[in-house]
Design an enzyme around this catalytic site. Sequence first.
Site, PDB file in Angstrom:
ATOM      1  N   HIS B 119     -11.527  25.013 -14.736  1.00  8.41           N
ATOM      2  CA  HIS B 119     -10.819  25.589 -13.590  1.00  8.41           C
ATOM      3  C   HIS B 119      -9.325  25.595 -13.884  1.00  8.41           C
ATOM      4  O   HIS B 119      -8.863  24.967 -14.830  1.00  8.41           O
ATOM      5  CB  HIS B 119     -11.066  24.762 -12.321  1.00  8.41           C
ATOM      6  CG  HIS B 119     -12.507  24.636 -11.940  1.00  8.41           C
ATOM      7  ND1 HIS B 119     -13.185  25.618 -11.274  1.00  8.41           N
ATOM      8  CD2 HIS B 119     -13.410  23.626 -12.136  1.00  8.41           C
ATOM      9  CE1 HIS B 119     -14.447  25.220 -11.068  1.00  8.41           C
ATOM     10  NE2 HIS B 119     -14.603  24.021 -11.588  1.00  8.41           N
ATOM     11  N   ASP B 122      -3.709  29.237  -9.632  1.00 11.25           N
ATOM     12  CA  ASP B 122      -2.691  30.290  -9.589  1.00 11.25           C
ATOM     13  C   ASP B 122      -2.016  30.190  -8.228  1.00 11.25           C
ATOM     14  O   ASP B 122      -2.645  30.428  -7.196  1.00 11.25           O
ATOM     15  CB  ASP B 122      -3.385  31.654  -9.776  1.00 11.25           C
ATOM     16  CG  ASP B 122      -2.493  32.854  -9.411  1.00 11.25           C
ATOM     17  OD1 ASP B 122      -1.343  32.663  -8.954  1.00 11.25           O
ATOM     18  OD2 ASP B 122      -2.973  33.994  -9.562  1.00 11.25           O
ATOM     19  N   HIS B 124       0.481  31.645  -5.651  1.00 11.32           N
ATOM     20  CA  HIS B 124       1.248  32.851  -5.328  1.00 11.32           C
ATOM     21  C   HIS B 124       2.698  32.517  -4.999  1.00 11.32           C
ATOM     22  O   HIS B 124       3.558  33.392  -5.019  1.00 11.32           O
ATOM     23  CB  HIS B 124       0.604  33.599  -4.159  1.00 11.32           C
ATOM     24  CG  HIS B 124      -0.694  34.257  -4.513  1.00 11.32           C
ATOM     25  ND1 HIS B 124      -1.337  35.132  -3.667  1.00 11.32           N
ATOM     26  CD2 HIS B 124      -1.471  34.173  -5.631  1.00 11.32           C
ATOM     27  CE1 HIS B 124      -2.471  35.556  -4.236  1.00 11.32           C
ATOM     28  NE2 HIS B 124      -2.572  34.974  -5.423  1.00 11.32           N
ATOM     29  N   HIS B 159      -5.175  29.921  -5.669  1.00  9.74           N
ATOM     30  CA  HIS B 159      -6.607  30.041  -5.960  1.00  9.74           C
ATOM     31  C   HIS B 159      -6.877  29.739  -7.412  1.00  9.74           C
ATOM     32  O   HIS B 159      -5.977  29.730  -8.247  1.00  9.74           O
ATOM     33  CB  HIS B 159      -7.125  31.438  -5.589  1.00  9.74           C
ATOM     34  CG  HIS B 159      -6.487  32.570  -6.352  1.00  9.74           C
ATOM     35  ND1 HIS B 159      -6.986  33.018  -7.550  1.00  9.74           N
ATOM     36  CD2 HIS B 159      -5.398  33.325  -6.069  1.00  9.74           C
ATOM     37  CE1 HIS B 159      -6.213  34.021  -7.991  1.00  9.74           C
ATOM     38  NE2 HIS B 159      -5.250  34.222  -7.116  1.00  9.74           N
ATOM     39  N   CYS B 160      -8.128  29.509  -7.704  1.00  5.57           N
ATOM     40  CA  CYS B 160      -8.548  29.287  -9.080  1.00  5.57           C
ATOM     41  C   CYS B 160      -8.613  30.655  -9.760  1.00  5.57           C
ATOM     42  O   CYS B 160      -8.953  31.656  -9.132  1.00  5.57           O
ATOM     43  CB  CYS B 160      -9.914  28.622  -9.098  1.00  5.57           C
ATOM     44  SG  CYS B 160     -10.413  28.079 -10.739  1.00  5.57           S
ATOM     45  N   HIS B 169     -15.030  32.317  -8.789  1.00  6.50           N
ATOM     46  CA  HIS B 169     -14.481  31.026  -8.365  1.00  6.50           C
ATOM     47  C   HIS B 169     -13.844  31.133  -6.979  1.00  6.50           C
ATOM     48  O   HIS B 169     -13.954  30.224  -6.163  1.00  6.50           O
ATOM     49  CB  HIS B 169     -13.447  30.526  -9.384  1.00  6.50           C
ATOM     50  CG  HIS B 169     -14.083  29.910 -10.596  1.00  6.50           C
ATOM     51  ND1 HIS B 169     -13.877  28.602 -10.969  1.00  6.50           N
ATOM     52  CD2 HIS B 169     -14.939  30.438 -11.514  1.00  6.50           C
ATOM     53  CE1 HIS B 169     -14.572  28.343 -12.075  1.00  6.50           C
ATOM     54  NE2 HIS B 169     -15.222  29.450 -12.424  1.00  6.50           N
ATOM     55  N   MET B 174     -12.729  28.436  -4.003  1.00  8.42           N
ATOM     56  CA  MET B 174     -11.508  27.900  -4.604  1.00  8.42           C
ATOM     57  C   MET B 174     -10.252  28.671  -4.218  1.00  8.42           C
ATOM     58  O   MET B 174      -9.713  29.457  -5.000  1.00  8.42           O
ATOM     59  CB  MET B 174     -11.649  27.833  -6.118  1.00  8.42           C
ATOM     60  CG  MET B 174     -12.744  26.857  -6.527  1.00  8.42           C
ATOM     61  SD  MET B 174     -12.694  26.427  -8.266  1.00  8.42           S
ATOM     62  CE  MET B 174     -11.430  25.167  -8.304  1.00  8.42           C
ATOM     63  N   HIS B 279      -7.297  37.415  15.746  1.00  2.58           N
ATOM     64  CA  HIS B 279      -7.022  37.752  17.139  1.00  2.58           C
ATOM     65  C   HIS B 279      -7.394  36.539  17.979  1.00  2.58           C
ATOM     66  O   HIS B 279      -8.452  35.946  17.783  1.00  2.58           O
ATOM     67  CB  HIS B 279      -7.875  38.969  17.536  1.00  2.58           C
ATOM     68  CG  HIS B 279      -7.795  39.308  18.989  1.00  2.58           C
ATOM     69  ND1 HIS B 279      -6.899  40.231  19.483  1.00  2.58           N
ATOM     70  CD2 HIS B 279      -8.499  38.853  20.059  1.00  2.58           C
ATOM     71  CE1 HIS B 279      -7.064  40.337  20.802  1.00  2.58           C
ATOM     72  NE2 HIS B 279      -8.022  39.512  21.170  1.00  2.58           N
ATOM     73  N   GLU B 303      -1.164  41.629  19.402  1.00  2.52           N
ATOM     74  CA  GLU B 303      -2.512  41.389  19.917  1.00  2.52           C
ATOM     75  C   GLU B 303      -3.441  40.939  18.789  1.00  2.52           C
ATOM     76  O   GLU B 303      -4.262  40.056  18.947  1.00  2.52           O
ATOM     77  CB  GLU B 303      -3.075  42.638  20.595  1.00  2.52           C
ATOM     78  CG  GLU B 303      -3.092  43.864  19.689  1.00  2.52           C
ATOM     79  CD  GLU B 303      -3.661  45.102  20.357  1.00  2.52           C
ATOM     80  OE1 GLU B 303      -3.112  46.177  20.138  1.00  2.52           O
ATOM     81  OE2 GLU B 303      -4.657  44.988  21.096  1.00  2.52           O
ATOM     82  N   THR B 304      -3.288  41.590  17.640  1.00  2.00           N
ATOM     83  CA  THR B 304      -4.100  41.297  16.464  1.00  2.00           C
ATOM     84  C   THR B 304      -3.166  41.422  15.282  1.00  2.00           C
ATOM     85  O   THR B 304      -2.265  42.256  15.299  1.00  2.00           O
ATOM     86  CB  THR B 304      -5.241  42.329  16.339  1.00  2.00           C
ATOM     87  OG1 THR B 304      -6.076  42.211  17.492  1.00  2.00           O
ATOM     88  CG2 THR B 304      -6.093  42.113  15.103  1.00  2.00           C
ATOM     89  N   HIS B 330     -11.091  39.997  14.219  1.00  2.00           N
ATOM     90  CA  HIS B 330     -11.450  41.024  15.203  1.00  2.00           C
ATOM     91  C   HIS B 330     -12.179  42.227  14.602  1.00  2.00           C
ATOM     92  O   HIS B 330     -12.224  43.301  15.192  1.00  2.00           O
ATOM     93  CB  HIS B 330     -10.234  41.460  16.026  1.00  2.00           C
ATOM     94  CG  HIS B 330     -10.599  41.915  17.413  1.00  2.00           C
ATOM     95  ND1 HIS B 330     -11.245  43.114  17.663  1.00  2.00           N
ATOM     96  CD2 HIS B 330     -10.441  41.331  18.622  1.00  2.00           C
ATOM     97  CE1 HIS B 330     -11.426  43.243  18.972  1.00  2.00           C
ATOM     98  NE2 HIS B 330     -10.958  42.179  19.576  1.00  2.00           N
TER      99      HIS B 330
END
Lengths: 299, 367
Positions: B119, B122, B124, B159-160, B169, B174, B279, B303-304, B330
């Site tokens: 594994h 990464d 971001h 994430h992996c 993965h 992950m 939502h 709202e969303t 939603h």
Amino acid sequence: MPVNTLTLIGSAAAIMTAGAVALLNWTDGPKHSQARTPAAITVAAAPGLFSHAEPGEFLMNERPVPAPRKRVAISQPLEIMKYQVSLDEYERCVSLGACEAADAEGSGDVPVTGVSYLDAEAYARWYSEATGETWRLPTDEEWAHAASERFRSDIEPLEQDAQNPARAWLSSYQREVDLERKADPVPRSRGSFGVNSKGVADIAGNVWEWTSTCYARVTMAADGKAAETSIENCGVHVVEGFHRTYMSNFIRDGKSGGCAVGLPPDNLGFRLVRERPAAMTIADFQAQIRRLRREMFGA
Amino acid sequence: MFTRREALIGAVVAAAAAAAIPAFAAQAQTADIAALPRQKVSLVAPPFVHEHDQVANGGPKVVEFTMKIEEKPIVIDDEGTTLRGMTFNGSIPGPMMVVHEGDYLELTLVNPETNEMPHNIDFHAATGALGGGALTHVNPGEQVTLRFKATRTGTFVYHCAPEGMIPWHVVSGMSGTVMVLPREGLKNEKGEPVRYDKIFYVGENEFYIPRDENGKYKKYESLGESYDDTLKVMRGLIPTHVVFNGKVGSLTGKNAMTAKVGETVMIVHSQANRDTRPHLIGGHGDYVWEEGKFANPPAKDLETWFIRGGSAGAALYTFLQPGVYAYVNHNLIEAVELGATAHFTVEGEWNDDLMKQVDAPRPIPMN
Ligand SMILES: [Cu+2]
């Protein structure tokens, strides 16, 4: 054979009806191979009186109130299937084209699940014809009577606050959490949940049961006793099991969805009651069985 | 002993460092970082977030975290459907790590020998080396430590990302979130400070569980055995489950999130792979950083909100009314049928001005 050993014990009597006799005799030889549809094992719940929280939604002074309780009298022995209708029994109806295939889970001697109210009604119609008897879904009151100490009505909020409707929502949510009931989706073989004091099996297990009682919204009169108005919605029926709830007639999977707040039934199934023409004594009943047996087998 | 694998990883580290920054600058920075205060943080499982200051206290520091990778079967619904899960620290999503802009996040990633798979991670939020993925590849029985500088504020997915198997993965569990707060805390669109009383971290995942010939979900004895079938389902792009925090119903019932009327709640929502649209039924997003990046002014009164696959967003809401709220994706099919529903129970006084049932349901008058 079974009729000889038939015992009728006070309140809870296990009765093999005529059809069951046919099934058991079927193994005797090929001459009975066109046996009639086997009738289910039933239990005769003795007449009784009990206090019962009515099904539905109740309002008084524009606010939800707990369901009023009433005295219910069951004046005749209630003959109800000891077990829920099994998958095999239901399949028979399907194979004859009288029922639609269920979205059933499990295999072996399990109750049929994945059936809607409409499916249960179709089965009752077919089963009545096949047995020449009158079989139907129990009413809410009949089911409660048969369920006896295992009956649980709606999960109602513990708190009602006219100024704060959220108290009711939060307290019923909390009640459901406190019940700590884990989802239990796989049907088990019939009898797995044991019998209650009336000898009825699998009450409040993991298969909820359809009844013939419609959902109703009732506005109570100011005295809190009588209904002022009552609107029935028979597109929705009362479903019984671990708790009492309400389902649209076409629903087969009560747990579909986790969005709505509320404890969903694990499975939907049913059992039937046998309509007795009129009050019949136990002696009458035994006589009828003897007569049927004579007719069918010349015994 | 110096194994070939260690030699290889060492070479990659050296190459990446050389490519990224001139040697002299690198040395000076390393000395500066060594002088910084260090803080060890214990991670907590979602939907909770480890204790942290919203406004930075003092200057930049090095914040140390450790995560152990756990491969394990995980039951993801009430029917007992089992995912061959891969997790950061045992939870889906992996825990949230919170630092401030200018801090250094230093992660030790442990891949115990009992695992089957190599594994990596990464981030971001990080710059260079595939977000750290190129420098964190660990086989079962190895561990690695990576440090990166938090140069941009916001909520960021991690994430992996092992070569050739990244999506598998990720959809096996992950992924997680890093939150880099501005040193002076969050600000609204006018530049005024905003604070939260509570923070919840909702990770949304979609799963692709293979079925047998009877339509029943299959169970596998190992990750390896599940791979081929799972990949086939993944390629269809239709998930079998869309859930919050790793399981249908993980944030409902006794695990429902709680708040009080008047409390301001921050909800961080991450989805490492697929778009979603949170939502709050009966509520709103007062301030929403849809893309999750705090350098941009928050959108108001949503709202969303839209969370792009591969990102995390943040929404701030002050509850105004008591009750049971559903917090959903939603796409209501995904919410209700596939599992993406959470609940908030909110205590407090009802506000009749905001809402009142004027007439309870009753028969339609006839005249
Ligand atoms: Cu991995």
